[in-house]
Design an enzyme around this catalytic site. Structure first.
Site, PDB file in Angstrom:
ATOM      1  N   VAL A  44       0.239  -3.572  -3.136  1.00 26.63           N
ATOM      2  CA  VAL A  44       0.353  -4.095  -1.773  1.00 26.63           C
ATOM      3  C   VAL A  44      -0.407  -3.162  -0.850  1.00 26.63           C
ATOM      4  O   VAL A  44      -0.129  -1.958  -0.792  1.00 26.63           O
ATOM      5  CB  VAL A  44       1.825  -4.202  -1.337  1.00 26.63           C
ATOM      6  CG1 VAL A  44       1.908  -4.626   0.128  1.00 26.63           C
ATOM      7  CG2 VAL A  44       2.567  -5.202  -2.214  1.00 26.63           C
TER       8      VAL A  44
ATOM      9  N   ALA B  57      -0.445   1.886   1.352  1.00 25.66           N
ATOM     10  CA  ALA B  57      -0.381   0.958   0.219  1.00 25.66           C
ATOM     11  C   ALA B  57       0.675   1.460  -0.755  1.00 25.66           C
ATOM     12  O   ALA B  57       1.185   2.576  -0.634  1.00 25.66           O
ATOM     13  CB  ALA B  57      -1.734   0.856  -0.478  1.00 25.66           C
ATOM     14  N   LYS B  58       1.007   0.637  -1.725  1.00 29.10           N
ATOM     15  CA  LYS B  58       1.909   1.049  -2.806  1.00 29.10           C
ATOM     16  C   LYS B  58       1.663   0.160  -4.002  1.00 29.10           C
ATOM     17  O   LYS B  58       1.244  -1.008  -3.856  1.00 29.10           O
ATOM     18  CB  LYS B  58       3.376   0.927  -2.380  1.00 29.10           C
ATOM     19  CG  LYS B  58       4.297   1.867  -3.137  1.00 29.10           C
ATOM     20  CD  LYS B  58       4.105   3.313  -2.674  1.00 29.10           C
ATOM     21  CE  LYS B  58       5.112   4.242  -3.333  1.00 29.10           C
ATOM     22  NZ  LYS B  58       4.993   5.612  -2.795  1.00 29.10           N
ATOM     23  N   GLY B  59       1.934   0.687  -5.182  1.00 31.69           N
ATOM     24  CA  GLY B  59       1.794  -0.085  -6.409  1.00 31.69           C
ATOM     25  C   GLY B  59       3.013   0.094  -7.280  1.00 31.69           C
ATOM     26  O   GLY B  59       3.745   1.070  -7.155  1.00 31.69           O
TER      27      GLY B  59
END
Length: 413
Positions: A59, A104-106
């Site tokens: 995201v 962001a992040k994953g």
């Protein structure tokens, strides 16, 4: 008050801070929704020949201030809602520290416990190949998070480099031999300590006099314990996934670090009383540090917290309902976007060194990190004092204002 899903809860914190700023309603809509969300299928062939299929996410929340930046976690709870929440937290965190990054992040929705190194490598490469088209040195730079580490980043870097050429700056938190920065591994835990020290100074307390309980003894919790121990603070309790260990006289930090690094648990220590993690959270102490997963302090247990200050070393460990109870009880909270920002600040240092192809000595890294964290705390505290709000509202407001200004200047609306 019932606890909200993670993303909705983070947006509630956003709304409280936006009210202080009298934010343009149109910007409110832009800043509370992600720019891009990617969901990918991640099939992994296990060593025994079985195939499992996980879901992976990346995201990208906001990139107005620079390339997207945020970690990647492997955990059963790492669903899209949680990853959205963590991505937005990264946006406010990087802005609060005035770093040239967005948020962001994953995540991969999987339990990696018991997976072999080969299985984890196949998982990492498959996930990286699924999202590599939105990554880039000036586009999106992943980092380690829950259940990922320097080795994971080495695999991600190699998978990306296979298509795009050797690219050490594509990830941070790498092994030193592949362009990692001396000091980066300890940066989050040390950063938490620097912020706590600044808080103590502001409130005329001595860091060495504090009795500290730390829930979570992974990278962040163990490094914070070491740093605090070196500065004379007493670590009265620590916890990990198997339970917690308490000792009013102070746990043996060095022995616990060696034990956990050897694959053991804090509950296997020779000295101390074994309790539950819930009992650890409610321990009689001066400082409580939730340094594991999110949503551990809620309306169900916030009334039982006995610490004077809660340092959010984990992301989103206190829910809005729990936060309200703590505020009403005058328990100070140093929010995650300030407390644990040493990690992304260290990542910024590493990324900058990779781009310049020049490595700092660790002494410079530590000095720069201390200056950044101390300055961010003092700026946040000054805002809180001026507007008569808590540190969380102040930290969010500063981050939101900086991102909103960047969005306006770039013509997003």
């Amino acid at each position: 008050m019932a606890d909200l899903p993670a993303h909705e809860a983070v947006n509630q914190y956003f709304a409280e801070a936006a009210g202080i700023l009298d934010l343009d309603p149109e910007l409110h809509a832009v800043l509370t929704t992600p720019y891009r969300e990617i969901t990918v299928q991640v099939p992994v062939r296990l060593d025994d020949g079985d195939l499992i299929v996980a879901r992976g996410y990346r995201v990208q929340h906001n990139g107005a201030r620079g390339p997207y930046k945020g970690g990647v976690r492997y955990h059963p709870t790492a669903d899209l809602n949680e990853v959205r929440a963590l991505a937005s937290l990264m946006t406010w965190k990087t802005a609060l520290l005035d770093l040239p990054f967005g948020g962001a992040k994953g995540g991969v929705e999987i339990d990696p416990t018991g997976m072999s190194a080969d299985e984890l490598q196949r998982l990492t490469r498959r996930f990286t190949n699924g999202i590599q088209h939105v990554l880039g040195i000036y586009r999106d730079i992943p980092a380690p998070d829950v259940n990922t580490n320097a080795q994971t980043m080495a695999w991600m870097m190699d998978a990306f480099s296979a298509t795009h050429g050797y690219s050490p700056a594509i990830v941070t938190g790498k092994p030193l031999d592949l362009g990692g920065a001396p000091g980066r591994e300890a940066a989050t835990g040390r950063g938490c300590t620097y912020v706590l020290d600044a808080w103590c100074q502001h409130h005329r307390r001595q860091l060495a006099d504090q009795r500290v309980a730390i829930q979570g003894f992974g990278n962040v919790g163990s490094w914070m314990a070491r740093e605090l121990h070196e500065r004379g603070a007493t670590i009265v309790g620590v916890g990990d996934v198997r339970g917690a260990l308490v000792d009013p006289a102070g746990v043996d930090v060095d022995a616990l670090v060696a034990l956990v690094h050897g694959g053991g648990s804090v509950v296997e220590a020779e000295r101390g009383e074994v309790v539950t993690n819930q009992e650890l959270l409610e321990l009689d102490c001066d400082v409580l540090v939730p340094a594991a997963l999110g949503q551990v302090i809620t309306d169900a247990n916030a009334g039982a917290i006995r610490a004077r200050v809660v340092v959010e070393a984990a992301n989103y460990p206190v829910t809005p309902s729990g936060d309200k109870i703590l505020r009403d009880r005058d328990v100070a909270v140093i929010p995650d976007i300030l407390a644990n920002a040493g990690g992304v600040t260290g990542s910024y240092f590493e990324w900058s060194q990779n781009i310049q192809q020049f490595t700092w000595k660790e002494e410079r890294f530590v000095t720069e990190l201390r200056d950044k964290m101390d300055g961010a705390y003092r700026f946040t505290q000054a805002f809180a004092d001026e507007h008569q709000v808590g540190l969380r509202q102040a930290a969010y407001a500063i981050g939101i204002r900086r991102v909103a200004d960047a969005c306006t200047l770039r013509g997003y609306i």
